[in-house]
Write an enzyme that holds these catalytic residues in place. Sequence first.
Site: not given
Ligand code: NDP
Ligand code: X15
Length: 338
Positions: A141, A220
């Site tokens: 992000c 952020h």
């Molecule tokens: N959140 C943010 O601000 C941002 C995140 N990202 C990136 O996006 C990606 C996802 O982040 P985010 O959405 O926050 O993560 P979350 O923790 O919100 O969601 C993760 C998902 O993956 C599932 N999961 C966990 N472990 C496994 C596994 N071993 N196999 C399959 N599914 C699994 C979880 O299911 P369950 O809950 O059922 O375990 C959940 O549905 C990361 O790479 C992150 O860095 C990028 C931009 C912004």
């Molecule tokens: O800030 C983020 O990633 P980044 O600092 O790598 O851009 C994403 O929101 C994931 O942050 P987190 O690793 O604190 O969940």
Amino acid sequence: MSKVKVGINGYGTIGKRVADAVKAQNDMEVVGVTKTRPTFEAQTAIDKGFSLYVPEDSLKAFRDAKMPVKGTIKDLYKAAEIMVDCTPGDVGEKYKAEYEAAGIKAIFQGGEDHSLTGISFNSTANYSESWGAQFSRVVSCNTTGLLRTLNPIDKKIKIKNAYVTLVRRGVDPGDSKGGPINGLEPTVKLPTHHGPDVKSIMPWLNINTMAIKASTTLMHLHTVVVELEKETGTDEILNIMRTSPRVKLIKSSSGIKGTAEIMELGREMGRNRSDMYEIVVWEDGVKVVGKMLYYYQAVHQESDVVPENIDCIRSMCKMEEDASVSISKTNKSLGIRQ
Ligand SMILES: NC(=O)C1=CN([C@@H]2O[C@H](COP(=O)(O)OP(=O)(O)OC[C@H]3O[C@@H](n4cnc5c(N)ncnc54)[C@H](OP(=O)(O)O)[C@@H]3O)[C@@H](O)[C@H]2O)C=CC1
Ligand SMILES: O=C(OP(=O)(O)O)[C@H](O)COP(=O)(O)O
């Protein structure tokens, strides 16, 4: 033309939003989403009509929770042409071999390293680089936010140096386990990974980044100081930003003092989950003095990468060669004006 079949591995903060965004397209469809635990989010996925797939060792838990599942994650590979891996950071890399063995494409998110795919994606900066690729990575992000303003500026007025401080949200609103609950935490491992992540798409850019984690969940916030190669004016920079995709200029005089009001604006706009997909720049906070440019921008971490994933699918699946056509199509489907 048949719709491209998309599987979402990890129906979490990002995955659930990507699933809704794919569903909003007329050239692609969600064939399944995955969860590992039978939580309320799994139930909402079922209620929304998404087919649920789970890891083998989660089948009993979902049976006991009386949540119907279509099959295992490996069964989803048979139905999908492309997987969008939205598992937690560093988990995606464990799935790459499975995607490869299944002969399907996959998009990873910013929590994985650029080295996992060798290609990183941003729709305005390098859409064509993922054209037909088997694997690509939508940058995180913060990196998405920095690319959306620095890349268009650099294209018009070369950037000599960029100095960015990222004030990062502690955790997402739906996360009760992270922090800091109180105060500000400097990221002492310097320079932070954000600069190299931007360079994974703009390798020529001299960018230096530092970061502070704050006790907020909303967005952020970046302070950006840019040394340009030549003198310019504030209006020229504003015009570049005004015409750059997914950049929204706002004025503090409109009552938008900070990230709280931006998220309230998202609600007022009736966005799905009040999401603010655009990078928000305070117009009255943009200033050029000689060759020095100063501005602030806010990033809605939960959603700014979502349209990027849609455009990445189109590039990897060779659905639309013109980045601007894909960007406009995606924007229209998500209610993004520019
Ligand atoms: N959140 C943010 O601000 C941002 C995140 N990202 C990136 O996006 C990606 C996802 O982040 P985010 O959405 O926050 O993560 P979350 O923790 O919100 O969601 C993760 C998902 O993956 C599932 N999961 C966990 N472990 C496994 C596994 N071993 N196999 C399959 N599914 C699994 C979880 O299911 P369950 O809950 O059922 O375990 C959940 O549905 C990361 O790479 C992150 O860095 C990028 C931009 C912004
Ligand atoms: O800030 C983020 O990633 P980044 O600092 O790598 O851009 C994403 O929101 C994931 O942050 P987190 O690793 O604190 O969940």
